[in-house]
Design an enzyme around this catalytic site. Structure first.
Site, PDB file in Angstrom:
ATOM      1  N   SER A 240       3.739  10.578  -9.683  1.00 28.44           N
ATOM      2  CA  SER A 240       2.481  11.128  -9.189  1.00 28.44           C
ATOM      3  C   SER A 240       1.665  11.627 -10.373  1.00 28.44           C
ATOM      4  O   SER A 240       2.096  11.560 -11.525  1.00 28.44           O
ATOM      5  CB  SER A 240       2.742  12.282  -8.211  1.00 28.44           C
ATOM      6  OG  SER A 240       3.375  13.355  -8.881  1.00 28.44           O
ATOM      7  N   LYS A 241       0.484  12.146 -10.097  1.00 32.39           N
ATOM      8  CA  LYS A 241      -0.416  12.598 -11.161  1.00 32.39           C
ATOM      9  C   LYS A 241       0.199  13.693 -12.021  1.00 32.39           C
ATOM     10  O   LYS A 241      -0.128  13.819 -13.196  1.00 32.39           O
ATOM     11  CB  LYS A 241      -1.740  13.089 -10.552  1.00 32.39           C
ATOM     12  CG  LYS A 241      -2.589  11.962  -9.984  1.00 32.39           C
ATOM     13  CD  LYS A 241      -3.902  12.497  -9.447  1.00 32.39           C
ATOM     14  CE  LYS A 241      -4.767  11.360  -8.898  1.00 32.39           C
ATOM     15  NZ  LYS A 241      -6.044  11.858  -8.354  1.00 32.39           N
TER      16      LYS A 241
END
Length: 466
Positions: A240-241
């Site tokens: 994820s980010k």
């Protein structure tokens, strides 16, 4: 049979790492079998699809060297084919019009939630008498999914997987505005383009059951499916980010080479014995779906960086010089020395062994590209005052009289000066390094002087001495 694979991203953002690996696996499988690799942009979600995202996908694939066959296809441009397929299913009583309102659907979900049942459509319009349908409404078209038995997929990675048909509801094929949904469009497009193998992330496995049912209802042979495990972060959580940059363009800006990205992405979930460094030629020769594992792989930026260092060390010097010149020009405000390109090319063998990314290579090679007089950082400035300046004066005389200007001759002259002056070699090398580079860390000073040449070396010493 000609193998045909496809990469079908939604143009709603950048080309992320997972998508890039999916594209690579499809490209390699097609190349390995002498087949075709197609690019299809699944842009039926008009509200979120953007031209900028399309451009980012094109740029990312081209940078990675993943060339596709023919023109990239817009799924939205083929909506007439999707509508025709839905109409055929209607005509064959394999689909139906659903007039359920938004309120009805909300009530349906709430009832299911209270009863602890899955939030699925309950099929109330499936057998509704046409006389009961409201006038002037705009229905959606739903698929008449099988209500008993099983849907089975023999997946090339996951093995044989199945789902009880009663667990799948009657999905929407066409929205009320007449636009197709993803499930229908994918099936029609894969069939029309002759796709033989669908290789994608295992988050699409549940979609595969629904798509298989549509293939069967239309009487079309389904492609072979291969659902590859997702990529996780170094901590084991889904990527994820918060794990850092996710877009391929970001890694390009961070200074990674496309060949190292291809190698690293290949090893995320696929293996060939103990091989870690795999050329693109070997990847094409070896790649097959049997080498894909079933466990999620972990993205490790440190491993990617080390691998990139390997590719930098083995890269062509002219290629690296051309790659770093634009970055150097931008960093130095366009003020490059006239001989910058030649010096960089000559010094590249020593520079590239000390860098792991293009950005590091740019930082390390600045002193070759800068125009005189060179700026000097505070640490370097300390070495060219007092005794350091006297050392530079003595070395300037030694170097001016030198006949052979090679790294070996320069080292010999420097050692001779140090012995004559009864000082350590380091006490000579550090002031030289500071004067010639403006810094305290660099390749060997003998290598630097050999690359700069006698005139530039003496000129840089004069700048400091005067």
């Amino acid at each position: 049979m000609t193998v045909v694979t496809r990469f079908a991203p939604s143009p709603t953002g950048f080309l992320h790492i997972g998508g890039a690996r999916t594209a690579l696996f499809n490209w390699l499988f097609a190349k390995h079998h002498g087949g075709k690799f197609l690019l299809r942009l699944e842009d039926t979600d008009r509200a979120r699809s953007t031209d900028r995202a399309v451009e980012a996908i094109h740029d990312g694939l081209q940078w990675l060297g993943l060339d596709w066959d023919g023109e990239a296809v817009s799924q939205f441009s083929r909506r007439h084919r999707h509508v025709a397929a839905a109409q055929r299913l209607l005509d064959e009583d394999k689909a139906y019009r659903c007039f359920c309102t938004t309120d009805e659907l909300a009530e349906m979900r709430e009832t299911a939630r209270r009863q602890g049942r899955p939030l699925r459509y309950d099929g109330r319009c499936r057998n509704r008498d046409p006389a009961e349908t409201p006038e002037g409404g705009y229905p959606v078209i739903r698929f008449k999914a099988p209500q008993s038995g099983k849907t089975i997929i023999r997946d090339r990675v996951q093995g044989e997987v199945e789902v009880a048909n009663e667990e799948l509801d009657d999905m929407v094929l066409l929205r009320a505005d007449g636009t197709p949904t993803y499930m229908l469009a994918v099936v029609v497009d894969d069939h029309d383009s002759g796709v033989t193998h669908v290789i994608r992330g295992d988050d699409h496995l549940t979609n595969a059951f629904r798509q298989m049912q549509i293939f069967q209802a239309l009487g079309w042979p389904p492609p072979e499916f291969a659902h590859i495990p997702l990529i996780h972060g170094a901590d084991g959580a889904k990527l994820s980010k918060r794990h850092g940059a996710l877009g391929i363009d970001a890694y390009r800006k961070m200074g990674f080479l496309p060949e190292s990205m291809r190698n690293y992405l290949l090893r995320l979930g696929w293996g060939h014995g103990d091989d870690e460094i795999i050329s693109t030629e070997d990847a094409i020769r070896w790649f097959d779906l049997g080498g894909v594992g079933r466990s999620p792989s972990r993205f490790d930026i440190a491993k990617l960086t080390n691998l990139n260092g390997h590719y930098l060390r083995n890269a062509d010097d002219r290629k690296l010089t051309s790659l770093i010149l634009p970055g150097l020009a931008e960093k130095l405000g366009g003020k490059l020395a006239e001989e910058a390109s030649n010096r960089l090319l000559k010094g590249m063998p020593g520079l590239k062994y000390r860098a792991k990314t293009i950005l590091e290579l740019i930082d390390n090679s600045e002193f070759y590209a800068k125009a005189r007089p060179l700026p000097m950082n505070n640490k370097a400035a300390k070495f060219v005052h007092g005794n350091g300046k006297e050392v530079l004066r003595g070395m300037r005389r030694e170097l001016a009289a030198l006949g052979s200007w090679t790294a070996e001759a320069l080292e010999e002259a420097t050692r001779h000066f140090a012995e004559t002056a009864e000082i350590k070699l380091g006490a000579v090398a550090q002031p030289l390094r500071a004067a010639l580079t403006g810094a305290t860390i660099s390749p060997s000073v003998f290598e630097i002087m050999a690359v700069l040449g006698q005139q530039e070396t003496l000129g840089r010493l004069d700048d400091v001495l005067t």
